[in-house]
Design a protein around this motif. Structure first.
Motif, mmCIF file in Angstrom:
data_model
loop_
_atom_site.group_PDB
_atom_site.id
_atom_site.type_symbol
_atom_site.label_atom_id
_atom_site.label_comp_id
_atom_site.label_asym_id
_atom_site.label_seq_id
_atom_site.Cartn_x
_atom_site.Cartn_y
_atom_site.Cartn_z
ATOM 1 N N VAL A 164 10.509 -11.575 -5.913
ATOM 2 C CA VAL A 164 10.560 -13.036 -5.954
ATOM 3 C C VAL A 164 9.519 -13.643 -5.028
ATOM 4 N N ARG A 165 9.321 -13.035 -3.868
ATOM 5 C CA ARG A 165 8.420 -13.607 -2.862
ATOM 6 C C ARG A 165 6.966 -13.206 -3.057
ATOM 7 N N ARG A 166 6.713 -12.110 -3.772
ATOM 8 C CA ARG A 166 5.350 -11.574 -3.868
ATOM 9 C C ARG A 166 4.988 -11.260 -5.314
ATOM 10 N N GLU A 167 5.119 -12.234 -6.173
ATOM 11 C CA GLU A 167 4.886 -12.004 -7.593
ATOM 12 C C GLU A 167 3.466 -11.519 -7.872
ATOM 13 N N ALA A 168 2.477 -12.119 -7.232
ATOM 14 C CA ALA A 168 1.084 -11.725 -7.484
ATOM 15 C C ALA A 168 0.852 -10.257 -7.122
ATOM 16 N N ASP A 169 1.448 -9.821 -6.015
ATOM 17 C CA ASP A 169 1.297 -8.425 -5.618
ATOM 18 C C ASP A 169 1.931 -7.491 -6.647
ATOM 19 N N TRP A 170 3.082 -7.882 -7.179
ATOM 20 C CA TRP A 170 3.729 -7.044 -8.187
ATOM 21 C C TRP A 170 2.935 -7.016 -9.484
ATOM 22 N N ARG A 171 2.355 -8.132 -9.866
ATOM 23 C CA ARG A 171 1.516 -8.137 -11.062
ATOM 24 C C ARG A 171 0.338 -7.175 -10.897
ATOM 25 N N ALA A 172 -0.259 -7.192 -9.718
ATOM 26 C CA ALA A 172 -1.383 -6.275 -9.466
ATOM 27 C C ALA A 172 -0.917 -4.828 -9.514
ATOM 28 N N LEU A 173 0.281 -4.573 -8.969
ATOM 29 C CA LEU A 173 0.823 -3.211 -8.990
ATOM 30 C C LEU A 173 1.118 -2.755 -10.408
ATOM 31 N N ASP A 231 0.839 -1.210 0.000
ATOM 32 C CA ASP A 231 0.000 0.000 0.000
ATOM 33 C C ASP A 231 0.869 1.253 0.000
ATOM 34 N N SER A 232 1.943 1.218 0.782
ATOM 35 C CA SER A 232 2.851 2.358 0.867
ATOM 36 C C SER A 232 3.574 2.578 -0.456
ATOM 37 N N TYR A 233 4.053 1.483 -1.058
ATOM 38 C CA TYR A 233 4.775 1.632 -2.324
ATOM 39 C C TYR A 233 3.839 2.085 -3.438
ATOM 40 N N GLU A 234 2.616 1.578 -3.429
ATOM 41 C CA GLU A 234 1.631 2.033 -4.422
ATOM 42 C C GLU A 234 1.400 3.540 -4.309
ATOM 43 N N ALA A 235 1.257 4.025 -3.080
ATOM 44 C CA ALA A 235 1.052 5.461 -2.866
ATOM 45 C C ALA A 235 2.270 6.262 -3.297
#
Length: 215
Positions: A42-51, A10-14
């Motif tokens: 590497v650990r949070r691929e799904a989150d990065w795809r959403a970002l 959330d912080s990085y998105e902002a």
């Protein structure tokens, strides 16, 4: 914890979305969604795809991510981007004062896996950062600067080998070089990554002013 990860994203998105909007408004040619945060990627691929999807909604041009040279192979979402981006400080040779041929062989080893990835993901490669300090260990550890006796000629050979490697590989879109910065004179005694006033700058000029470099 999962809650910690959510707060982080959330912080990085902002943080990153306003930059994407500004890049779009300014007519930027490309946007880099992040740089060398590979443990999160590497650990949070799904989150990065959403970002990345959120960033695409703000910036309509090509996107890349800048992975470190020793961790890029652990990243699995290159297909969500337009370029495979690598901060390319690959060790090219352990030998003292390596020859141009040895440096070219080092690039052959380093780039072979990237060529495979380019074909697998259907994406060109972009060297998001590349460069060499003016020191005797420049080919062994290109990322590291030391306050030692300068070796500007090895730096120049490293640049020559790099530009030759790029010219032979059409699947590499281009490279951003580090570092164009003026140093305290005399330049030939400066051990930093800067190339201004050093033989490496003339190596660059010989490629880019005579049409030898296609990137």
């Amino acid at each position: 914890s999962e809650a910690d990860w959510r707060r982080w994203f959330d912080s990085y998105e902002a943080y990153v979305l306003p930059y994407a909007r500004e890049a779009q408004a300014a007519g930027a040619d490309m946007f880099c969604v992040g740089r060398e945060m590979d443990s999160t990627v590497v650990r949070r691929e799904a989150d990065w795809r959403a970002l990345v999807a959120l960033i695409r909604a703000e910036f309509h041009g090509p996107l890349t991510y800048s992975a470190n040279f020793d961790t890029w192979q652990g990243i699995g979402f290159w297909d969500a981007l337009d370029f495979i981006g690598v901060s390319a400080y690959f060790p090219l040779s352990d030998r003292p004062s390596p020859s141009l041929a040895e440096l070219e062989a080092g690039w052959d080893r380093a780039l072979a896996p990237l060529e495979q990835a380019s074909h697998r993901f259907g994406r060109p490669v972009l060297l998001t950062e590349a460069g060499f300090p003016s020191i005797p260990t420049a080919a062994k550890a290109p990322w590291r600067e030391e306050r030692v006796r300068a070796d500007v000629w090895l730096q120049a050979r490293c640049y020559e080998a790099t530009l030759r490697a790029l010219a032979r590989r059409p699947w590499i879109e281009g490279a951003y070089f580090w570092l164009w910065e003026r140093t305290s004179p005399p330049a030939f005694r400066d051990p930093s990554h800067a190339i201004v006033g050093k033989p490496a700058s003339f190596t660059m000029a010989s490629w880019y002013t005579r049409g030898r470099a296609s990137k």
